[in-house]
Every structure is written in C-alpha cells, then in structure tokens.
Design an enzyme around this catalytic site. Structure first.
Site, PDB file in Angstrom:
ATOM      1  N   GLY A  89       0.831  -1.200   0.000  1.00 12.01           N
ATOM      2  CA  GLY A  89       0.000   0.000   0.000  1.00 12.01           C
ATOM      3  C   GLY A  89       0.862   1.244   0.000  1.00 12.01           C
ATOM      4  O   GLY A  89       2.098   1.168  -0.083  1.00 12.01           O
ATOM      5  N   GLY A 104       1.476   2.785   8.526  1.00  7.52           N
ATOM      6  CA  GLY A 104       1.328   1.642   9.427  1.00  7.52           C
ATOM      7  C   GLY A 104       2.602   1.346  10.216  1.00  7.52           C
ATOM      8  O   GLY A 104       2.652   0.376  10.978  1.00  7.52           O
ATOM      9  N   GLU A 110       9.404  -2.447   4.615  1.00 10.01           N
ATOM     10  CA  GLU A 110       8.793  -2.280   3.293  1.00 10.01           C
ATOM     11  C   GLU A 110       9.817  -1.788   2.277  1.00 10.01           C
ATOM     12  O   GLU A 110       9.827  -2.222   1.126  1.00 10.01           O
ATOM     13  CB  GLU A 110       7.631  -1.285   3.378  1.00 10.01           C
TER      14      GLU A 110
HETATM   15  C1  5RP Z   1       2.549   0.751   6.283  1.00 15.79           C
HETATM   16  C2  5RP Z   1       2.300   1.386   4.970  1.00 15.79           C
HETATM   17  C3  5RP Z   1       0.977   1.121   4.355  1.00 15.79           C
HETATM   18  O1  5RP Z   1       1.184   0.464   3.157  1.00 15.79           O
HETATM   19  C4  5RP Z   1       0.264   2.419   4.136  1.00 15.79           C
HETATM   20  O2  5RP Z   1       0.161   3.079   5.380  1.00 15.79           O
HETATM   21  C5  5RP Z   1      -1.125   2.210   3.532  1.00 15.79           C
HETATM   22  O3  5RP Z   1      -1.943   1.540   4.441  1.00 15.79           O
HETATM   23  P1  5RP Z   1      -3.496   1.311   4.169  1.00 15.79           P
HETATM   24  O4  5RP Z   1      -3.599   0.398   3.011  1.00 15.79           O
HETATM   25  O5  5RP Z   1      -3.987   0.718   5.453  1.00 15.79           O
HETATM   26  O6  5RP Z   1      -4.118   2.651   3.896  1.00 15.79           O
HETATM   27  O7  5RP Z   1       3.102   2.079   4.394  1.00 15.79           O
HETATM   28  O8  5RP Z   1       3.801   1.125   6.787  1.00 15.79           O
END
Ligand code: 5RP
Length: 233
Positions: A89, A104, A110
């Site tokens: 994401g 997140g 990541e």
């Molecule tokens: C986590 C991230 C996620 O991919 C990003 O925050 C998007 O999250 P969501 O799909 O819940 O909106 O970078 O570190």
C-alpha cells in the site's frame, strides 16, 4: 453507502485486483496495511481454489501473522535473494510514482523488500493519488531511540514540524525493529522528495524515511463500484 463502506470497497477492489497479477511459482513480497489485507485474502483464496504456489516474504510482523493464519507460506529474507513481485500500500503516490509510506509504521521493512523486488505494485484508492507529496499525509521517519532529540532538530532544519508517533496516550510507538517514528509536517508539502530522501538518510540516527523514490513500477487504483485500474510506470 457510508464513508467507511466506500473506503473499504475501494481498498478491496485494489487489493484483490493486484493479487490476480501474481503468477504461480513466484516469490511474493507481502506489504502491510488495510488495503494489502484484501490482497492476502485473495491470495489465500487462489492458493485453495487454483492451487497457486507462492512463497510470501512479509514486510511486517502483522503481515506475517495474517498471512500465516490465512495459510500463505512465508519465509524470511535469509531464504530469498530476490522477490519477483511485491504488492504494498501507500499513503501518497504522485504522478512520477514517488510515494510516502509508513502510515502503518512498517516503512523500513517495506523499503528493504521493495529494494530487492523486480516489480513493486502499489494498491491504493484514488484519494492517495496526489500532485505533491506531503500535502495530505505527514512524512514518517524511523529513528533510533537514543537519537530522537538530535534527529528531530535536524529534520526541523528542513522546514517541517516533527511529532513523535504514539501507540497510546503518552506512550511512544515502537516499530517491529525496536525504533520510534517521527512524523514530519511540511506546511507546503515536499518540494524535492528525491533530495529530501538523501538528506534524511545522511542524518546519524535516522534509520529510514517513508519517502520511496523510484521503487514503484505500477499502481492499482480501486474504485467504489468495485472496479480497479492498473497503471504501469
Ligand atoms: C505501512 C504502509 C501502508 O502500506 C500504508 O500506510 C497504507 O496503508 P493502508 O492500506 O492501510 O491505507 O506504508 O507502513
């Protein structure tokens, strides 16, 4: 449809569509977040119904738990040299496919996984597509605990305000790597994301920033009618 239902259907459309890009016999980077959740669910379905054979490399402890519970085989980085396709994401993605990630808190893992991925596909809703990074979301920077005061000052010298991310009132959030996160608010967004990423990487004690430069190859944008559009860089 309530706003919550709209957001969920957009995420589901993007997450599921991206899972259908996965080919059997491949190593798949498993991103983190609520959109990737739908990718995990679809991959698990394909494993059961089509006999899809994959090995997943999770980008967080949360994703490791979820993938394992769904029956997706997972391995650590020690067992793979490269990843064929990662689905993750983002919090913001611009027209050049540069991104802010880390909402997140999983930005470090990541970025490591993205760096060894032949292809990185990003799953988002239309609201995450922006003209300029830093205009709708704060930039997360993972910081080793000892250096929080010095890194905070160094970041603020770039013109932002830093906020320590909390997991509960008064309790600093700890990442999977035992670090903290400073969220940076740039009043007018980020003018030069590439240069800012380099500058943050040079600060002692700043472990990683949520600026993902030249790492995404494609984006799947979900829509509330259940459709999803794939755009390749
Ligand atoms: C986590 C991230 C996620 O991919 C990003 O925050 C998007 O999250 P969501 O799909 O819940 O909106 O970078 O570190």
């Amino acid at each position: 449809m309530t706003e919550e239902e709209r957001v969920t259907s957009v995420k589901e459309a993007a997450g599921r569509r991206a899972a259908d890009l996965v080919e059997t016999g491949t190593i798949v980077g498993l991103g983190t977040g609520s959109t990737v959740w739908f990718t995990l669910v679809r991959l698990a379905e394909r494993i059961k119904t089509e006999g899809l054979e994959i090995v997943g490399v999770p980008t967080s402890m949360d994703t490791t738990t979820k993938a394992t519970e769904l029956g997706i085989p997972v391995v650590g980085l020690g067992e793979v040299e490269k990843i064929h396709l990662t689905i993750d994401g983002a919090d913001e993605i611009d027209g050049e496919y540069q991104m802010i990630k880390g909402g997140g808190g999983a930005l470090l893992r990541e970025k490591v996984i993205a760096s060894i991925s032949e292809k990185e596909v990003i799953v988002v809703g239309p609201d995450k597509v922006v003209e300029k990074l830093g205009t709708t979301f704060l930039l997360p920077v993972e910081v080793t605990t000892f250096a929080l005061p010095t890194v905070s000052r160094a970041l603020e010298a770039f013109g932002c305000e830093t906020v320590l991310r909390l997991s509960d009132p008064g309790v600093a959030m700890t990442t999977d790597n035992g670090n903290q996160i400073l969220d940076c608010r740039f009043p007018n967004g980020i003018d030069d994301a590439r240069e800012l990423e380099r500058a943050i990487a040079a600060i002692p004690g700043a472990v990683e920033s949520g600026l993902f430069i030249d790492l995404a190859h494609a984006v799947v944008i979900g829509h509330e009618d259940g459709s999803a559009e794939l755009r390749e860089r």
